[in-house]
Design a protein around this motif. Structure first.
Motif, PDB file in Angstrom:
ATOM      1  N   THR A  61       0.753  -1.218   0.016  1.00 58.16           N
ATOM      2  CA  THR A  61       0.046   0.184  -0.100  1.00 58.16           C
ATOM      3  C   THR A  61       0.766   1.233   0.225  1.00 58.16           C
ATOM      4  O   THR A  61       0.642   2.430   0.318  1.00 58.16           O
ATOM      5  N   GLY A  62       2.057   1.197  -0.421  1.00 53.53           N
ATOM      6  CA  GLY A  62       3.041   2.283  -0.262  1.00 53.53           C
ATOM      7  C   GLY A  62       2.643   3.428  -1.161  1.00 53.53           C
ATOM      8  O   GLY A  62       3.003   4.579  -0.718  1.00 53.53           O
ATOM      9  N   ILE A  63       2.276   3.184  -2.397  1.00 50.71           N
ATOM     10  CA  ILE A  63       1.519   4.191  -3.338  1.00 50.71           C
ATOM     11  C   ILE A  63       0.622   4.783  -2.717  1.00 50.71           C
ATOM     12  O   ILE A  63       0.399   6.244  -2.647  1.00 50.71           O
ATOM     13  N   GLY A  64      -0.256   4.225  -2.347  1.00 53.31           N
ATOM     14  CA  GLY A  64      -1.483   4.917  -1.800  1.00 53.31           C
ATOM     15  C   GLY A  64      -1.384   5.553  -0.527  1.00 53.31           C
ATOM     16  O   GLY A  64      -1.979   6.582  -0.330  1.00 53.31           O
ATOM     17  N   HIS A  65      -0.399   5.187   0.216  1.00 57.02           N
ATOM     18  CA  HIS A  65       0.058   5.627   1.552  1.00 57.02           C
ATOM     19  C   HIS A  65       1.023   6.957   1.241  1.00 57.02           C
ATOM     20  O   HIS A  65       1.423   7.561   2.450  1.00 57.02           O
ATOM     21  N   VAL A 397      -9.529   0.795   0.423  1.00 61.12           N
ATOM     22  CA  VAL A 397      -9.615   0.476  -0.871  1.00 61.12           C
ATOM     23  C   VAL A 397      -8.446   1.422  -1.851  1.00 61.12           C
ATOM     24  O   VAL A 397      -8.094   2.546  -1.382  1.00 61.12           O
ATOM     25  N   ALA A 398      -7.692   0.573  -2.756  1.00 56.76           N
ATOM     26  CA  ALA A 398      -6.605   1.112  -3.529  1.00 56.76           C
ATOM     27  C   ALA A 398      -5.443   1.435  -2.755  1.00 56.76           C
ATOM     28  O   ALA A 398      -4.630   2.203  -2.988  1.00 56.76           O
ATOM     29  N   GLY A 399      -5.445   1.026  -1.557  1.00 59.36           N
ATOM     30  CA  GLY A 399      -4.403   1.365  -0.654  1.00 59.36           C
ATOM     31  C   GLY A 399      -4.426   2.871  -0.148  1.00 59.36           C
ATOM     32  O   GLY A 399      -3.305   3.322   0.399  1.00 59.36           O
ATOM     33  N   LEU A 400      -5.650   3.324  -0.093  1.00 59.48           N
ATOM     34  CA  LEU A 400      -5.637   4.821   0.240  1.00 59.48           C
ATOM     35  C   LEU A 400      -6.445   4.943   1.331  1.00 59.48           C
ATOM     36  O   LEU A 400      -7.427   4.220   1.712  1.00 59.48           O
ATOM     37  N   VAL A 401      -5.979   6.021   2.198  1.00 59.52           N
ATOM     38  CA  VAL A 401      -6.734   6.252   3.491  1.00 59.52           C
ATOM     39  C   VAL A 401      -7.862   7.038   3.365  1.00 59.52           C
ATOM     40  O   VAL A 401      -7.818   8.037   3.948  1.00 59.52           O
TER      41      VAL A 401
END
Length: 467
Positions: A61-65, A397-401
């Protein structure tokens, strides 16, 4: 056991304390070591290039976070408490263009984020789900230094060696500092309160004042609340689409305007307090999702619960004042320290029960305390709030908070107020101790599938996309 209020409430930037603030801090620690003379540098060797790899949940989830962005900022010499959120994108873009970094006090280092920053989903590190490896090379690409760090939740970062020592003594956060009231769990906290006749906030204050003067403590607590309040205000003033690709629209300002209109028209609203709680929490977490300035409470993903309940306290309770805000924070920090030391506040380790669940317990404890609750009632409030978050997964969802995190903070705030109200109407006696709820959270997190622990491999993160 001593964990400072300022360890739990850190001023930084979004969208994640473990995935944004942690990697930025780790990169800074690596730079500090490079600048020193305490590492085995080969004779005549000079660092020419730096690199990093992210593992486990950080990779998934690095990109989304914003974990990749955070490492770049860290290599640039930025730190979470001082970086300007409005300048961050320009700094990252500039480094990508010139493919080098020049942190203060260092020479230029070659660093091409497209090559030298790897999100390694295939190689988890053994110490924790949030692992990072940093590298330094000479001009001939000979490896000079390699260091592993772990972001263990709430912006806390430990080296591989520190993690091993912490596991040997039984807690990542247990330190050798001696304080007058060294409670390790809720049972000890209640026993010490009963013997001393002090409130939880008073015991926590005395412990903190062994580390700093009272004036400095109060100034720090006021700064934390000022940052929280400013985050609410910014969130209530912003509109538009949040970054990341999901095209989730900010709602806090629109909802706020509707409530203000109802207020002006004097329309009856039996859910008024819940509505304000929800809007305050959503305002904070929309700011967090956009990479704005927030306070870990105890994490960024759960940053909206505490400020919302504190703003509710000031909004709806005429007896609320600045002193009570300090007591709120001190009480919440005491409970948060117990949870972190005996379980976890990391979504990557135990799921969202460790983030929003912990935040709700902390907020319930703080609110119960300032409403006049006894230590037993405060402990009861925290237990009620935590118990009813047990088993909650972390499935962004999608690694986004953003989804389900923003609304989840709103409901965490509502649960906190409900828990405090229930507890203060009783005498403090109850069936399930807070320590039992914390241990249950730890065991549940241990048994929980990895796909529900901030990897975006299960739950809503999969089913919303499939729909």
């Amino acid at each position: 056991m001593f964990l400072s209020v300022f360890d739990l409430f850190k001023i930084g930037i979004g969208p994640s304390s473990s995935h944004t603030m942690g990697p930025m801090t780790a990169a800074g620690r690596f730079l500090d070591e490079l600048a020193g003379n305490d590492w085995p540098r080969p004779a005549g060797a000079t660092v020419d290039r730096v690199a990093a790899s992210l593992h486990g949940s950080l990779a998934y989830t690095g990109i989304g976070h914003g974990s990749d962005r955070a490492v770049v900022l860290g290599f640039a010499g930025q730190n979470p408490s001082q970086v300007d959120p409005d300048e961050a994108d320009a700094i990252v873009a500039g480094i990508a263009a010139v493919r080098r970094v020049s942190p203060p006090g260092h020479p230029f280092y070659r660093f091409d984020p497209a090559i030298d920053l790897v999100l390694d989903k295939k190689t988890p590190l053994p110490g924790h789900a949030n692992g990072m490896t940093f590298y330094a090379y000479d001009a001939g690409d000979r490896l000079l230094l390699k260091r592993i760090y772990y972001s263990v939740g709430g912006g806390f970062v430990v080296s591989e060696e520190e993690l091993q020592r912490a596991k040997a003594r039984g807690s990542i956060t247990t330190e050798g500092k001696k304080v007058p009231y060294p409670f390790r769990n809720a049972a000890e906290m209640l026993a010490m309160a009963a013997r001393s006749g002090l409130s939880i906030a008073e015991m926590k204050r005395i412990n903190e004042e062994t580390q700093m003067p009272g004036e400095e403590l109060d100034a720090g607590l006021d700064a934390v609340w000022t940052a929280m309040r400013a985050c609410i205000d910014r969130g209530l003033a912003q509109e538009g689409i949040m970054p990341g690709g999901l095209k989730v629209r900010r709602r806090a300002r629109q909802l706020h305007d509707k409530l203000q209109e109802e207020w002006r028209l004097n329309r009856p609203n039996p859910l008024l307090a819940n509505d304000w709680l929800s809007i305050y929490a959503m305002a904070v977490n929309e700011e967090n999702a956009a990479g704005g300035r927030v306070v870990t409470a105890p994490t960024n993903g759960a940053a909206g619960v505490m400020p919302a309940v504190m703003r509710y306290w000031l909004h709806f309770h005429p007896e609320a004042d600045q002193t009570s805000i300090r007591d709120f924070l001190l009480t919440a920090a005491a409970v948060g320290g117990i949870i972190k030391s005996n379980a976890s506040i990391s979504g990557a380790e135990v799921g969202c029960q460790g983030e929003v669940g912990s935040a709700s317990a902390m907020a319930a404890a703080g609110l119960c305390a300032v409403m006049g609750g006894t230590p037993a009632q405060v402990e009861n409030a925290a237990e009620i709030a935590l118990e009813h978050h047990l088993g909650m997964t972390c499935d962004p969802v999608a690694g986004l908070v953003q989804v389900p995190c923003i609304e989840r903070n709103a409901l965490g705030a509502v649960k906190a107020v409900t828990a405090a109200s229930l507890a203060i109407k009783g005498d403090g006696s109850h069936f399930v101790p807070l320590d039992a709820a914390i241990e249950t959270m730890r065991q549940t997190g241990r048994d929980m599938s990895e796909k529900y622990k901030e990897t975006s491999l299960g739950g809503l993160a999969v089913n919303v996309v499939e729909c």
